[in-house]
Design a protein around this motif. Structure first.
Motif, PDB file in Angstrom:
ATOM      1  N   SER A   1       5.202 -45.751  -7.403  1.00 24.48           N
ATOM      2  CA  SER A   1       6.366 -45.194  -7.521  1.00 24.48           C
ATOM      3  C   SER A   1       6.125 -44.683  -9.032  1.00 24.48           C
ATOM      4  CB  SER A   1       7.432 -46.022  -7.555  1.00 24.48           C
ATOM      5  OG  SER A   1       7.587 -46.471  -6.163  1.00 24.48           O
ATOM      6  N   ILE A   2       6.265 -43.558  -9.410  1.00 20.37           N
ATOM      7  CA  ILE A   2       6.110 -42.807 -10.805  1.00 20.37           C
ATOM      8  C   ILE A   2       7.561 -42.749 -11.294  1.00 20.37           C
ATOM      9  CG2 ILE A   2       5.387 -40.925 -12.224  1.00 20.37           C
ATOM     10  CD1 ILE A   2       3.139 -42.708 -10.972  1.00 20.37           C
ATOM     11  N   ASP A   3       7.919 -43.536 -12.495  1.00 18.41           N
ATOM     12  CA  ASP A   3       9.276 -43.469 -12.892  1.00 18.41           C
ATOM     13  C   ASP A   3       9.063 -43.805 -14.375  1.00 18.41           C
ATOM     14  OD1 ASP A   3       9.508 -46.470 -12.905  1.00 18.41           O
ATOM     15  OD2 ASP A   3      10.155 -45.904 -10.742  1.00 18.41           O
ATOM     16  N   PRO A   4      10.152 -43.859 -15.291  1.00 19.95           N
ATOM     17  CA  PRO A   4      10.223 -44.178 -16.654  1.00 19.95           C
ATOM     18  C   PRO A   4       9.639 -45.815 -16.757  1.00 19.95           C
ATOM     19  CG  PRO A   4      11.915 -43.017 -16.542  1.00 19.95           C
ATOM     20  CD  PRO A   4      11.322 -43.105 -15.111  1.00 19.95           C
ATOM     21  N   ASP A   5      10.247 -46.470 -15.845  1.00 18.08           N
ATOM     22  CA  ASP A   5      10.047 -47.799 -15.691  1.00 18.08           C
ATOM     23  C   ASP A   5       8.339 -48.361 -15.560  1.00 18.08           C
ATOM     24  OD1 ASP A   5      12.595 -48.594 -16.506  1.00 18.08           O
ATOM     25  OD2 ASP A   5      12.955 -48.522 -14.045  1.00 18.08           O
ATOM     26  N   SER A   6       7.862 -47.599 -14.754  1.00 16.26           N
ATOM     27  CA  SER A   6       6.101 -47.857 -14.529  1.00 16.26           C
ATOM     28  C   SER A   6       5.275 -47.284 -15.292  1.00 16.26           C
ATOM     29  CB  SER A   6       5.858 -47.618 -12.995  1.00 16.26           C
ATOM     30  OG  SER A   6       6.328 -46.023 -12.557  1.00 16.26           O
ATOM     31  N   LEU A   7       5.573 -45.836 -15.850  1.00 15.68           N
ATOM     32  CA  LEU A   7       4.680 -45.064 -16.348  1.00 15.68           C
ATOM     33  C   LEU A   7       5.061 -44.751 -17.812  1.00 15.68           C
ATOM     34  CD1 LEU A   7       2.046 -43.284 -16.655  1.00 15.68           C
ATOM     35  CD2 LEU A   7       3.478 -41.174 -15.657  1.00 15.68           C
TER      36      LEU A   7
ATOM     37  N   GLY B   1       8.951 -43.653 -23.896  1.00 13.02           N
ATOM     38  CA  GLY B   1       9.766 -44.839 -23.990  1.00 13.02           C
ATOM     39  C   GLY B   1      11.069 -44.490 -24.767  1.00 13.02           C
ATOM     40  N   HIS B   2      10.964 -43.308 -25.563  1.00  9.92           N
ATOM     41  CA  HIS B   2      12.133 -42.725 -26.057  1.00  9.92           C
ATOM     42  C   HIS B   2      12.834 -41.633 -25.157  1.00  9.92           C
ATOM     43  CE1 HIS B   2      10.431 -43.612 -30.329  1.00  9.92           C
ATOM     44  NE2 HIS B   2      11.043 -44.671 -29.742  1.00  9.92           N
ATOM     45  N   CYS B   3      11.868 -40.734 -24.546  1.00  9.89           N
ATOM     46  CA  CYS B   3      12.423 -39.561 -23.911  1.00  9.89           C
ATOM     47  C   CYS B   3      11.994 -39.711 -22.294  1.00  9.89           C
ATOM     48  CB  CYS B   3      11.743 -38.415 -24.172  1.00  9.89           C
ATOM     49  SG  CYS B   3      12.251 -38.193 -26.085  1.00  9.89           S
ATOM     50  N   GLY B   4      12.503 -40.789 -21.416  1.00  9.21           N
ATOM     51  CA  GLY B   4      12.180 -41.132 -20.051  1.00  9.21           C
ATOM     52  C   GLY B   4      12.277 -39.833 -19.224  1.00  9.21           C
ATOM     53  N   GLN B   5      13.343 -38.926 -19.867  1.00 11.40           N
ATOM     54  CA  GLN B   5      13.416 -37.767 -18.737  1.00 11.40           C
ATOM     55  C   GLN B   5      12.214 -36.822 -18.462  1.00 11.40           C
ATOM     56  OE1 GLN B   5      14.714 -38.372 -21.488  1.00 11.40           O
ATOM     57  NE2 GLN B   5      15.126 -36.727 -22.780  1.00 11.40           N
ATOM     58  N   ALA B   6      11.405 -37.269 -19.520  1.00  9.11           N
ATOM     59  CA  ALA B   6       9.915 -36.337 -19.482  1.00  9.11           C
ATOM     60  C   ALA B   6       9.224 -36.838 -18.365  1.00  9.11           C
ATOM     61  CB  ALA B   6       9.262 -36.334 -20.793  1.00  9.11           C
TER      62      ALA B   6
ATOM     63  N   THR C   1       2.486 -34.716 -13.936  1.00  9.08           N
ATOM     64  CA  THR C   1       2.501 -34.084 -15.236  1.00  9.08           C
ATOM     65  C   THR C   1       3.646 -34.386 -16.098  1.00  9.08           C
ATOM     66  OG1 THR C   1       1.276 -32.169 -14.118  1.00  9.08           O
ATOM     67  CG2 THR C   1       2.245 -31.777 -16.247  1.00  9.08           C
ATOM     68  N   VAL C   2       3.428 -34.900 -17.077  1.00  5.90           N
ATOM     69  CA  VAL C   2       4.453 -35.033 -18.134  1.00  5.90           C
ATOM     70  C   VAL C   2       4.444 -34.060 -19.193  1.00  5.90           C
ATOM     71  CG1 VAL C   2       5.197 -36.745 -19.803  1.00  5.90           C
ATOM     72  CG2 VAL C   2       4.434 -37.448 -17.653  1.00  5.90           C
ATOM     73  N   VAL C   3       5.390 -33.324 -19.574  1.00  6.19           N
ATOM     74  CA  VAL C   3       5.523 -32.566 -20.525  1.00  6.19           C
ATOM     75  C   VAL C   3       6.011 -32.713 -21.932  1.00  6.19           C
ATOM     76  CG1 VAL C   3       6.665 -29.906 -21.165  1.00  6.19           C
ATOM     77  CG2 VAL C   3       5.995 -30.660 -18.735  1.00  6.19           C
ATOM     78  N   TRP C   4       5.238 -32.510 -22.986  1.00  5.02           N
ATOM     79  CA  TRP C   4       5.743 -32.915 -24.356  1.00  5.02           C
ATOM     80  C   TRP C   4       6.065 -31.648 -24.947  1.00  5.02           C
ATOM     81  CZ3 TRP C   4       2.064 -33.068 -29.135  1.00  5.02           C
ATOM     82  CH2 TRP C   4       2.682 -33.505 -30.265  1.00  5.02           C
ATOM     83  N   ASN C   5       7.204 -31.745 -25.796  1.00  6.18           N
ATOM     84  CA  ASN C   5       7.775 -30.535 -26.268  1.00  6.18           C
ATOM     85  C   ASN C   5       7.162 -30.176 -27.613  1.00  6.18           C
ATOM     86  OD1 ASN C   5       8.890 -32.293 -27.837  1.00  6.18           O
ATOM     87  ND2 ASN C   5      11.117 -32.162 -27.249  1.00  6.18           N
ATOM     88  N   GLY C   6       6.110 -31.095 -28.156  1.00  7.53           N
ATOM     89  CA  GLY C   6       5.652 -30.708 -29.411  1.00  7.53           C
ATOM     90  C   GLY C   6       6.384 -31.162 -30.506  1.00  7.53           C
TER      91      GLY C   6
ATOM     92  N   ALA D   1      -1.798 -43.210 -21.818  1.00 11.92           N
ATOM     93  CA  ALA D   1      -0.961 -43.545 -20.526  1.00 11.92           C
ATOM     94  C   ALA D   1      -0.988 -44.953 -20.307  1.00 11.92           C
ATOM     95  CB  ALA D   1      -1.193 -42.497 -19.548  1.00 11.92           C
ATOM     96  N   GLU D   2       0.054 -45.590 -19.760  1.00 16.15           N
ATOM     97  CA  GLU D   2       0.132 -46.856 -19.150  1.00 16.15           C
ATOM     98  C   GLU D   2       0.811 -46.798 -18.052  1.00 16.15           C
ATOM     99  OE1 GLU D   2       1.999 -51.067 -20.347  1.00 16.15           O
ATOM    100  OE2 GLU D   2       1.288 -49.979 -22.168  1.00 16.15           O
ATOM    101  N   PHE D   3       0.384 -47.424 -16.961  1.00 18.42           N
ATOM    102  CA  PHE D   3       1.095 -47.475 -15.748  1.00 18.42           C
ATOM    103  C   PHE D   3       0.957 -49.024 -15.190  1.00 18.42           C
ATOM    104  CE2 PHE D   3       0.703 -47.932 -11.133  1.00 18.42           C
ATOM    105  CZ  PHE D   3       2.030 -47.389 -10.745  1.00 18.42           C
TER     106      PHE D   3
END
Length: 212
Positions: free
Chosen positions: A126-132, A147-152, A169-174, A197-199
């Protein structure tokens, strides 16, 4: 009557007596045979009943079918859990993170591809801000983190198995990030950065990229 007691003929009397005796013997033998074939007064039905071996057999009692119910095979109560229903943990997956490109311009967005590989059995992640969690650092400086921007992190469920790709895929806005992922944060300056990354408590190896 005298002819019966004194046979008349040209042959000797002994011959006639012998013939009469033979006829009487034959008649007696016939009566004896008839009596043996038809005992009980010569009733054919009784004779047939006596002579028929099938009628003389003692009738066998009929066997009644048993009413004891047939034992049914015991059904197995235990069910094997399918591999795809087993939840992935740090012990059965390996985590990898890779920047889509190794060099970007300052302020440009960058995609990070996170791959999960099965170590042993197949499982479901299950991929979500709590696991990844995905983080970008520069030395000891934390630049950006989910950890700050879980919506990513796009929420998804991945089946992780050997020989089968399971990626997100996780997008970083730079930009840099802070608690609450407030907008208006400064862009990351040119330099060398590292993504990790940490899962579920298992960390990936670090991957470097450059911002120009």
């Amino acid at each position: 009557m005298s002819s019966l007691l004194h046979p008349v003929g040209h042959l000797p009397a002994s011959v006639y007596w012998f013939r009469r005796g033979l006829v009487l013997f034959v008649l007696a033998l016939l009566f004896f045979l008839i009596f043996q074939l038809f005992p009980g007064g010569g009733d054919p039905k009784k004779s047939a009943a006596v002579g028929d071996p099938q009628n003389s057999q003692t009738p066998q009692p009929s066997v009644k079918p048993s009413k004891t119910p047939t034992a049914k095979p015991t059904e197995k109560s235990s069910k094997t859990t399918p591999p795809e229903d087993v939840k992935c943990s740090a012990s059965n997956v390996r985590v990898e993170v890779m920047p889509a490109v190794r060099r970007v311009t300052s302020g440009a967005a960058l995609n990070f591809v996170i791959r999960l590989n099965a170590v042993s059995d197949e499982c479901k992640a299950s991929i979500d801000p709590d696991s990844l969690t995905v983080s970008v650092t520069s030395g000891a400086d934390l630049i950006w983190t989910t950890g700050h921007c879980g919506q990513a992190i796009p929420k998804a469920t991945l089946v992780v198995a050997k020989g089968k790709e399971a990626a997100s895929t996780v997008v970083w806005n730079g930009h840099r990030s802070g608690p609450g992922c407030l907008p208006g944060q400064p862009v990351a300056k040119p330099g060398t950065y590292v993504v990790k990354a940490e899962f579920s408590g298992r960390e990936s190896t670090s991957q470097a990229f450059t911002i120009a």
